[in-house]
Write a protein that holds these residues in place. Sequence first.
Motif, PDB file in Angstrom:
ATOM      1  N   LYS A  52       0.847  -1.201   0.000  1.00 27.78           N
ATOM      2  CA  LYS A  52       0.000   0.000   0.000  1.00 27.78           C
ATOM      3  C   LYS A  52       0.880   1.248   0.000  1.00 27.78           C
ATOM      4  O   LYS A  52       0.582   2.242  -0.664  1.00 27.78           O
ATOM      5  CB  LYS A  52      -0.888  -0.003   1.239  1.00 27.78           C
ATOM      6  CG  LYS A  52      -1.797  -1.227   1.368  1.00 27.78           C
ATOM      7  CD  LYS A  52      -2.582  -1.148   2.674  1.00 27.78           C
ATOM      8  CE  LYS A  52      -3.494  -2.342   2.889  1.00 27.78           C
ATOM      9  NZ  LYS A  52      -4.297  -2.216   4.102  1.00 27.78           N
ATOM     10  N   SER A 153      -5.763   2.052   4.309  1.00 33.50           N
ATOM     11  CA  SER A 153      -6.882   1.522   3.535  1.00 33.50           C
ATOM     12  C   SER A 153      -7.755   2.620   2.938  1.00 33.50           C
ATOM     13  O   SER A 153      -8.818   2.951   3.473  1.00 33.50           O
ATOM     14  CB  SER A 153      -7.705   0.565   4.401  1.00 33.50           C
ATOM     15  OG  SER A 153      -6.988  -0.636   4.571  1.00 33.50           O
ATOM     16  N   ALA A 185      -5.795 -12.703   6.409  1.00 34.17           N
ATOM     17  CA  ALA A 185      -6.342 -11.917   7.525  1.00 34.17           C
ATOM     18  C   ALA A 185      -6.876 -10.598   6.989  1.00 34.17           C
ATOM     19  O   ALA A 185      -6.196  -9.894   6.254  1.00 34.17           O
ATOM     20  CB  ALA A 185      -5.242 -11.653   8.546  1.00 34.17           C
ATOM     21  N   SER A 186      -8.094 -10.236   7.404  1.00 33.90           N
ATOM     22  CA  SER A 186      -8.721  -9.003   6.928  1.00 33.90           C
ATOM     23  C   SER A 186      -9.129  -8.165   8.128  1.00 33.90           C
ATOM     24  O   SER A 186      -9.682  -8.685   9.096  1.00 33.90           O
ATOM     25  CB  SER A 186      -9.950  -9.361   6.080  1.00 33.90           C
ATOM     26  OG  SER A 186     -10.407  -8.244   5.345  1.00 33.90           O
ATOM     27  N   GLY A 189      -9.642  -3.645   5.711  1.00 34.79           N
ATOM     28  CA  GLY A 189     -10.327  -3.894   4.445  1.00 34.79           C
ATOM     29  C   GLY A 189      -9.554  -3.567   3.171  1.00 34.79           C
ATOM     30  O   GLY A 189      -9.977  -3.937   2.080  1.00 34.79           O
ATOM     31  N   GLY A 190      -8.414  -2.893   3.287  1.00 33.58           N
ATOM     32  CA  GLY A 190      -7.696  -2.472   2.080  1.00 33.58           C
ATOM     33  C   GLY A 190      -7.108  -3.636   1.298  1.00 33.58           C
ATOM     34  O   GLY A 190      -7.136  -3.641   0.061  1.00 33.58           O
ATOM     35  N   THR A 191      -6.581  -4.609   2.013  1.00 32.70           N
ATOM     36  CA  THR A 191      -6.009  -5.781   1.350  1.00 32.70           C
ATOM     37  C   THR A 191      -7.101  -6.513   0.575  1.00 32.70           C
ATOM     38  O   THR A 191      -6.959  -6.807  -0.612  1.00 32.70           O
ATOM     39  CB  THR A 191      -5.374  -6.714   2.398  1.00 32.70           C
ATOM     40  OG1 THR A 191      -4.352  -5.974   3.073  1.00 32.70           O
ATOM     41  CG2 THR A 191      -4.790  -7.959   1.768  1.00 32.70           C
ATOM     42  N   ASP A 280       2.228 -14.238  12.989  1.00 32.07           N
ATOM     43  CA  ASP A 280       2.202 -13.231  14.048  1.00 32.07           C
ATOM     44  C   ASP A 280       1.015 -13.514  14.980  1.00 32.07           C
ATOM     45  O   ASP A 280       0.081 -14.220  14.602  1.00 32.07           O
ATOM     46  CB  ASP A 280       2.119 -11.823  13.454  1.00 32.07           C
ATOM     47  CG  ASP A 280       0.695 -11.422  13.135  1.00 32.07           C
ATOM     48  OD1 ASP A 280       0.158 -11.884  12.115  1.00 32.07           O
ATOM     49  OD2 ASP A 280       0.087 -10.694  13.935  1.00 32.07           O
ATOM     50  N   THR A 311       0.378 -12.029   5.494  1.00 30.11           N
ATOM     51  CA  THR A 311       0.379 -10.556   5.434  1.00 30.11           C
ATOM     52  C   THR A 311       1.388  -9.926   6.391  1.00 30.11           C
ATOM     53  O   THR A 311       1.399  -8.705   6.547  1.00 30.11           O
ATOM     54  CB  THR A 311      -1.039 -10.033   5.705  1.00 30.11           C
ATOM     55  OG1 THR A 311      -1.560 -10.722   6.853  1.00 30.11           O
ATOM     56  CG2 THR A 311      -1.949 -10.267   4.514  1.00 30.11           C
ATOM     57  N   GLY A 313       3.647  -9.138  10.010  1.00 29.98           N
ATOM     58  CA  GLY A 313       3.362  -8.901  11.428  1.00 29.98           C
ATOM     59  C   GLY A 313       4.269  -9.613  12.406  1.00 29.98           C
ATOM     60  O   GLY A 313       4.063  -9.505  13.625  1.00 29.98           O
TER      61      GLY A 313
HETATM   62  C1  LIG Z   1      -2.867  -4.675   8.661  1.00 27.22           C
HETATM   63  C2  LIG Z   1      -2.655  -6.136   8.653  1.00 27.22           C
HETATM   64  C3  LIG Z   1      -3.621  -7.013   8.125  1.00 27.22           C
HETATM   65  C4  LIG Z   1      -4.971  -6.568   7.644  1.00 27.22           C
HETATM   66  O1  LIG Z   1      -4.913  -5.874   6.428  1.00 27.22           O
HETATM   67  P1  LIG Z   1      -6.077  -4.850   6.095  1.00 27.22           P
HETATM   68  O2  LIG Z   1      -5.729  -4.320   4.768  1.00 27.22           O
HETATM   69  O3  LIG Z   1      -6.046  -3.813   7.185  1.00 27.22           O
HETATM   70  O4  LIG Z   1      -7.380  -5.575   6.115  1.00 27.22           O
HETATM   71  C5  LIG Z   1      -3.332  -8.365   8.084  1.00 27.22           C
HETATM   72  N1  LIG Z   1      -2.174  -8.840   8.564  1.00 27.22           N
HETATM   73  C6  LIG Z   1      -1.232  -8.035   9.103  1.00 27.22           C
HETATM   74  C7  LIG Z   1       0.004  -8.655   9.639  1.00 27.22           C
HETATM   75  C8  LIG Z   1      -1.442  -6.658   9.172  1.00 27.22           C
HETATM   76  O5  LIG Z   1      -0.508  -5.870   9.718  1.00 27.22           O
END
Ligand SMILES: *Cc1c(COP(=O)(O)O)cnc(C)c1O
Length: 326
Positions: A52, A153, A185-186, A189-191, A280, A311, A313
């Motif tokens: 992003k 997002s 993982a959501s 919502g941006g992902t 994470d 994602t 973390g």
């Molecule tokens: C922010 C985050 C998400 C969620 O992504 P969104 O775009 O906010 O839904 C998932 N996993 C990790 C590790 C994040 O930091």
Amino acid sequence: MITNGLARTRIAHLPTPLEPLPRLSARLDGPELWIKRDDQTGLATGGNKARKLEFLAADALAQGADTLITGGAAQSNHARQTAAAAARVGFACRLVLRGAGPPAAQGNLLLDRLLGTEIVWAGERPLADVMAAEAEALRSAGRRPYVVPYGGSNPVGASGYVAAMEELLAQCAEQQVHFDHVVFASSSGGTQAGLVVGARALGYPGRVLGISVDPPADRLRPLVSELATATAAHLALELTFNPEEVAVDDGYLGGGYGVVSDLERDAIRTLAQAEGILLDPVYTGRAFGGLLDLIRRGAFRADEQVLFWHTGGTAALFAYGEVVGG
Ligand SMILES: *Cc1c(COP(=O)(O)O)cnc(C)c1O
């Protein structure tokens, strides 16, 4: 590329690896599992916010900004990656974090400090209000702040995951693999919005399933569909989305955001010990725990292929040592 018309700063390590999980797949006796390693995107230990931030930082540059402002939890991965992006591109950075400062900085907060960002503790005040007030204060002091929204997002940030879907489908063609389900993982919502737009625009026929980490499905679905429609418009694509088309499973919210239970603990150990990959405690531990539970309950056929989109973390692991059980 769909995102070719947009300004982009190349600060993430892309493409991220797309790899099978053969040992875990064999052990589970379910679908074939693969993983997309967005924990390896760079920006001070990786994660989805790097994709992003390639578009958000470019937008900030185009607007002549000199300082990035964003907000989140004390262990926010988004805040840490924004601080790293700021350092990388040459912006100052101010982070608005929820609560009061803990006595010792660990995990993401330690990295925020090392990255040289200013930290403002918001207490219980709404983050967006404090971020707006900080932006105003900087403007009065003659600075040019750029506010990155919560989780990055908005349509600019979500465009990173439209490009990510394009990246995935190119890898699928190259590696001759197809996924019936993409699971991740959501939260803000941006992902999911970006993946949903990319899937529709590119004709990906599989399911894009967000495991909610935080909002109930009846809140997350419309959030994602509205952001997806706005992101498509930002990309000059004539596509609209309804909440009913957005796949969300909110069955794993447990004790709420950041509350670690056996679901996350077991998921972290399972993937670490079968494949040597770290999850994470807040996001991917919960989403992968949900995926393992769905597999055990027979939600997928044995001849299906399922992609877990990691994602990031993992820096938060070092702040959750006691509850994760080191
Ligand atoms: C922010 C985050 C998400 C969620 O992504 P969104 O775009 O906010 O839904 C998932 N996993 C990790 C590790 C994040 O930091």
